[in-house]
Scaffold this motif. Structure first.
Motif, PDB file in Angstrom:
ATOM      1  N   UNK A 197       0.843  -1.203   0.000  1.00 49.73           N
ATOM      2  CA  UNK A 197       0.000   0.000   0.000  1.00 49.73           C
ATOM      3  C   UNK A 197       0.878   1.254   0.000  1.00 49.73           C
ATOM      4  N   UNK A 198       1.914   1.248   0.837  1.00 42.03           N
ATOM      5  CA  UNK A 198       2.836   2.385   0.863  1.00 42.03           C
ATOM      6  C   UNK A 198       3.484   2.594  -0.500  1.00 42.03           C
ATOM      7  N   UNK A 203       4.637   6.203  -0.898  1.00 35.18           N
ATOM      8  CA  UNK A 203       5.295   6.399   0.383  1.00 35.18           C
ATOM      9  C   UNK A 203       6.651   5.719   0.492  1.00 35.18           C
ATOM     10  N   UNK A 204       6.883   4.703  -0.319  1.00 34.89           N
ATOM     11  CA  UNK A 204       8.184   4.049  -0.352  1.00 34.89           C
ATOM     12  C   UNK A 204       8.366   3.457  -1.742  1.00 34.89           C
ATOM     13  N   UNK A 205       9.514   2.842  -1.973  1.00 33.03           N
ATOM     14  CA  UNK A 205       9.753   2.239  -3.275  1.00 33.03           C
ATOM     15  C   UNK A 205      10.205   0.795  -3.119  1.00 33.03           C
ATOM     16  N   UNK A 206       9.857  -0.020  -4.099  1.00 35.06           N
ATOM     17  CA  UNK A 206      10.241  -1.427  -4.108  1.00 35.06           C
ATOM     18  C   UNK A 206      11.632  -1.564  -4.738  1.00 35.06           C
ATOM     19  N   UNK A 217      14.300 -11.158  -4.085  1.00 35.11           N
ATOM     20  CA  UNK A 217      13.495 -10.733  -2.937  1.00 35.11           C
ATOM     21  C   UNK A 217      13.256  -9.228  -3.016  1.00 35.11           C
ATOM     22  N   UNK A 218      12.053  -8.829  -2.710  1.00 35.19           N
ATOM     23  CA  UNK A 218      11.742  -7.398  -2.693  1.00 35.19           C
ATOM     24  C   UNK A 218      12.078  -6.811  -1.337  1.00 35.19           C
ATOM     25  N   UNK A 219      12.741  -5.663  -1.370  1.00 34.83           N
ATOM     26  CA  UNK A 219      12.889  -4.869  -0.154  1.00 34.83           C
ATOM     27  C   UNK A 219      12.173  -3.539  -0.380  1.00 34.83           C
ATOM     28  N   UNK A 220      11.883  -2.860   0.694  1.00 33.38           N
ATOM     29  CA  UNK A 220      11.140  -1.606   0.638  1.00 33.38           C
ATOM     30  C   UNK A 220      11.949  -0.540   1.367  1.00 33.38           C
ATOM     31  N   UNK A 221      12.107   0.611   0.726  1.00 31.66           N
ATOM     32  CA  UNK A 221      12.858   1.693   1.345  1.00 31.66           C
ATOM     33  C   UNK A 221      12.176   3.016   1.047  1.00 31.66           C
TER      34      UNK A 221
END
Length: 230
Positions: A197-198, A203-206, A217-221
């Motif tokens: 959702x972010x 609000x963030x990026x993948x 693997x996906x990280x979110x920052x």
């Protein structure tokens, strides 16, 4: 009727914002300007109550426009609509008189909510009179704000979203859904739902992490700010 001037250097974007405004009862678009100097000149003529103002425009930056409008007797109110996400710009906009700071792209529902809150503020502060007490002042200022914040999907809580944001913000390099789940004390499925959702709302990026077998693997920052011009 609240008279609105739309200011954005991209004609398609300006027209889109104008269409949104026209769909909100009690508001009318009295003009569209594609640069800051023209916006200042139009406001100097009068007949503008609210300016929907972009920031990153060639020639005259939106913050310069906002400061110029603040010097006008009976100048218009300002609502910033921008893709600029850095905190100094947000603080600068507030110091320059912006009543709202809305990140592009946004939905019609988002702008509609901001405009209706502004209309409530105008209704509460119209007229030359003294306020009754501190409570009246607080109520007028509260009319500008949406206590619920942005709309979340069904089953999502504001408290969990705050925790997820804080977790992502704490790690500049990004976090996986599993790590966020550990930090906030929730399941991986729940953490991933909030992270997605972010990401979908800006609000963030993948960030995919490669180098392992199988799918990355996906990280979110937190979204990275563009490097300043040399």
């Amino acid at each position: 009727m609240i008279r609105v001037l739309v200011v954005d250097d991209q004609p398609v974007v300006a027209e889109g914002h104008s269409l949104y405004v026209r769909r909100v009862p009690g508001f009318e678009v009295v003009g569209v300007e594609l640069d800051g100097r023209s916006a200042v000149e139009r406001c100097a003529i009068g007949g503008v109550d609210l300016v929907l103002l972009d920031l990153d425009m060639p020639g005259m930056h939106g913050l310069e426009v906002a400061r110029a409008l603040q010097t006008m007797p009976d100048g218009p109110d300002i609502m910033v609509l921008t893709a600029t996400r850095d905190v100094p710009s947000m603080r600068g906009a507030v110091r320059s008189g912006a009543l709202h700071y809305v990140i592009k792209p946004f939905s019609f529902a988002t702008l509609r909510a901001k405009l209706l809150h502004y209309a409530s503020f105008v209704a509460a502060t119209t007229g030359e009179r003294e306020v009754l007490d501190q409570g009246e002042i607080d109520a007028a200022l509260a009319a500008l704000r949406d206590p619920a914040g942005p709309q979340l999907a069904k089953g999502m809580s504001k408290e969990t979203m705050v925790a997820v944001r804080a977790a992502v913000r704490s790690a500049a390099g990004g976090l996986s859904a599993s790590r966020v789940a550990e930090i906030i004390g929730a399941s991986r499925v729940t953490a991933r739902r909030y992270l997605e959702h972010l990401a979908d709302t800006g609000g963030c990026e993948r960030v995919p992490v490669y180098g392992r077998t199988g799918r990355p693997e996906l990280t979110y920052r937190m979204r990275m700010l563009p490097a300043p011009d040399a």
